[in-house]
Design an enzyme around this catalytic site. Structure first.
Site, PDB file in Angstrom:
ATOM      1  N   GLY A  54      -1.502  45.486  -3.237  1.00  0.00           N
ATOM      2  CA  GLY A  54      -2.344  44.643  -4.072  1.00  0.00           C
ATOM      3  C   GLY A  54      -1.821  44.320  -5.454  1.00  0.00           C
ATOM      4  O   GLY A  54      -2.033  43.231  -5.966  1.00  0.00           O
ATOM      5  N   ASP A 110      -4.478  46.543  -8.777  1.00  0.00           N
ATOM      6  CA  ASP A 110      -5.129  45.237  -8.773  1.00  0.00           C
ATOM      7  C   ASP A 110      -6.591  45.333  -9.192  1.00  0.00           C
ATOM      8  O   ASP A 110      -7.073  44.513  -9.956  1.00  0.00           O
ATOM      9  CB  ASP A 110      -4.984  44.539  -7.417  1.00  0.00           C
ATOM     10  CG  ASP A 110      -5.471  45.370  -6.236  1.00  0.00           C
ATOM     11  OD1 ASP A 110      -5.892  46.527  -6.424  1.00  0.00           O
ATOM     12  OD2 ASP A 110      -5.413  44.859  -5.102  1.00  0.00           O
ATOM     13  N   ASP A 113     -12.530  49.799  -8.700  1.00  0.00           N
ATOM     14  CA  ASP A 113     -13.940  49.706  -8.323  1.00  0.00           C
ATOM     15  C   ASP A 113     -14.533  51.104  -8.204  1.00  0.00           C
ATOM     16  O   ASP A 113     -15.098  51.601  -9.154  1.00  0.00           O
ATOM     17  CB  ASP A 113     -14.172  48.810  -7.100  1.00  0.00           C
ATOM     18  CG  ASP A 113     -13.375  49.179  -5.868  1.00  0.00           C
ATOM     19  OD1 ASP A 113     -12.721  50.234  -5.842  1.00  0.00           O
ATOM     20  OD2 ASP A 113     -13.417  48.412  -4.899  1.00  0.00           O
ATOM     21  N   LYS A 141     -14.428  46.523 -11.717  1.00  0.00           N
ATOM     22  CA  LYS A 141     -15.755  46.315 -11.137  1.00  0.00           C
ATOM     23  C   LYS A 141     -16.572  47.584 -11.415  1.00  0.00           C
ATOM     24  O   LYS A 141     -16.761  48.426 -10.551  1.00  0.00           O
ATOM     25  CB  LYS A 141     -15.629  46.048  -9.640  1.00  0.00           C
ATOM     26  CG  LYS A 141     -16.868  45.454  -9.017  1.00  0.00           C
ATOM     27  CD  LYS A 141     -16.773  45.314  -7.508  1.00  0.00           C
ATOM     28  CE  LYS A 141     -15.717  44.379  -7.014  1.00  0.00           C
ATOM     29  NZ  LYS A 141     -15.752  44.207  -5.538  1.00  0.00           N
ATOM     30  N   PHE A 162     -17.096  40.596  -3.465  1.00  0.00           N
ATOM     31  CA  PHE A 162     -15.824  40.852  -2.800  1.00  0.00           C
ATOM     32  C   PHE A 162     -14.863  39.709  -3.119  1.00  0.00           C
ATOM     33  O   PHE A 162     -15.120  38.562  -2.766  1.00  0.00           O
ATOM     34  CB  PHE A 162     -15.980  41.011  -1.287  1.00  0.00           C
ATOM     35  CG  PHE A 162     -14.704  41.462  -0.651  1.00  0.00           C
ATOM     36  CD1 PHE A 162     -14.300  42.773  -0.754  1.00  0.00           C
ATOM     37  CD2 PHE A 162     -13.867  40.560  -0.021  1.00  0.00           C
ATOM     38  CE1 PHE A 162     -13.095  43.196  -0.219  1.00  0.00           C
ATOM     39  CE2 PHE A 162     -12.658  40.961   0.527  1.00  0.00           C
ATOM     40  CZ  PHE A 162     -12.277  42.291   0.423  1.00  0.00           C
ATOM     41  N   VAL A 163     -13.784  40.054  -3.814  1.00  0.00           N
ATOM     42  CA  VAL A 163     -12.853  39.041  -4.302  1.00  0.00           C
ATOM     43  C   VAL A 163     -11.495  39.131  -3.622  1.00  0.00           C
ATOM     44  O   VAL A 163     -11.075  40.202  -3.183  1.00  0.00           O
ATOM     45  CB  VAL A 163     -12.685  39.121  -5.836  1.00  0.00           C
ATOM     46  CG1 VAL A 163     -13.985  38.790  -6.537  1.00  0.00           C
ATOM     47  CG2 VAL A 163     -12.174  40.481  -6.268  1.00  0.00           C
ATOM     48  N   ASP A 169      -6.602  41.112  -1.194  1.00  0.00           N
ATOM     49  CA  ASP A 169      -6.658  40.586   0.162  1.00  0.00           C
ATOM     50  C   ASP A 169      -7.933  40.980   0.893  1.00  0.00           C
ATOM     51  O   ASP A 169      -8.697  41.835   0.450  1.00  0.00           O
ATOM     52  CB  ASP A 169      -5.468  41.120   0.966  1.00  0.00           C
ATOM     53  CG  ASP A 169      -5.662  42.568   1.376  1.00  0.00           C
ATOM     54  OD1 ASP A 169      -5.640  42.848   2.589  1.00  0.00           O
ATOM     55  OD2 ASP A 169      -5.836  43.440   0.496  1.00  0.00           O
ATOM     56  N   ARG A 175      -3.766  36.919  -0.283  1.00  0.00           N
ATOM     57  CA  ARG A 175      -3.035  37.461  -1.436  1.00  0.00           C
ATOM     58  C   ARG A 175      -2.369  36.361  -2.250  1.00  0.00           C
ATOM     59  O   ARG A 175      -2.262  36.453  -3.455  1.00  0.00           O
ATOM     60  CB  ARG A 175      -1.964  38.457  -0.992  1.00  0.00           C
ATOM     61  CG  ARG A 175      -2.498  39.762  -0.470  1.00  0.00           C
ATOM     62  CD  ARG A 175      -1.363  40.779  -0.316  1.00  0.00           C
ATOM     63  NE  ARG A 175      -1.746  41.918   0.481  1.00  0.00           N
ATOM     64  CZ  ARG A 175      -2.413  42.978   0.025  1.00  0.00           C
ATOM     65  NH1 ARG A 175      -2.788  43.030  -1.231  1.00  0.00           N
ATOM     66  NH2 ARG A 175      -2.710  43.974   0.824  1.00  0.00           N
TER      67      ARG A 175
END
Length: 191
Positions: A54, A110, A113, A141, A162-163, A169, A175
């Protein structure tokens, strides 16, 4: 002769419900983060450790704005599989090859969370006795945090959506999108 600007629409961008962070905003933030990181480390060499896959896009673009000597190594962690939720305890698949004892280390990821992945990597690397250990994330997040952990450098704080895009990805797709967007719910299922 002046060049024409060509707008290229990524074929997968139609799978986004909305765009949270534009390519222009990413570029501006990378420049600011790079300056901040360079200032913190002064002229010191930094061992940069992205968590792959990521963080690859973010790391490559960010390092173009960091003016310190850089050593680069990677760790690979398994936590999401083909899901939109983290699955339990992160598993280390590939560790460092460089010796970081006495070195300044910057771990890059990346997204922060739950905090489980970054916390696990930091705890693993602390055992190798680096001179300093800091973290940098593209996205934070906070609402999903399960572990008491905060990054030293943050690109953007985002809501609980959800990004995908810019390295993030879903089932190894999206990606390459140049922006960060919310994936449509109907696209959050394996085909």
């Amino acid at each position: 002769m002046p060049r024409k600007k060509v707008s290229v629409k990524a074929p997968l961008s139609s799978d986004l419900a909305s765009v949270l962070v534009t390519p222009a905003a990413i570029k501006r933030r990378l420049k600011a983060l790079g300056a901040k990181i360079s200032k913190i480390y002064g002229k010191e060499e930094v061992t940069v450790v992205p968590i792959i896959n990521g963080a690859i896009f973010f790391t490559a673009d960010l390092l173009r704005h960091v003016h310190n000597p850089i050593r680069l190594d990677c760790v690979r962690i398994f936590s999401y599989r083909n899901s939109t939720k983290s699955h339990g305890k992160p598993k280390l698949l590939h560790s460092l090859t460089l010796d970081i004892k006495g070195k300044h280390v910057l771990v890059i990821d990346d997204i922060l969370d739950t905090g489980k992945t970054l916390s696990a990597v930091v705890n693993l690397l602390k055992k190798q006795k680096p001179a300093s250990l800091r973290t940098c994330v593209l996205l934070d997040k906070k609402v999903r945090r399960e572990v008491d952990f905060e990054a030293d450098f943050v690109g953007f704080e985002i809501p609980d959506k959800f990004v995908v895009g810019y390295g993030l990805d879903y089932a190894e797709r999206y990606r390459g999108l140049p922006c960060i967007g919310v994936l449509k719910p109907e696209k959050q299922k394996l085909e």
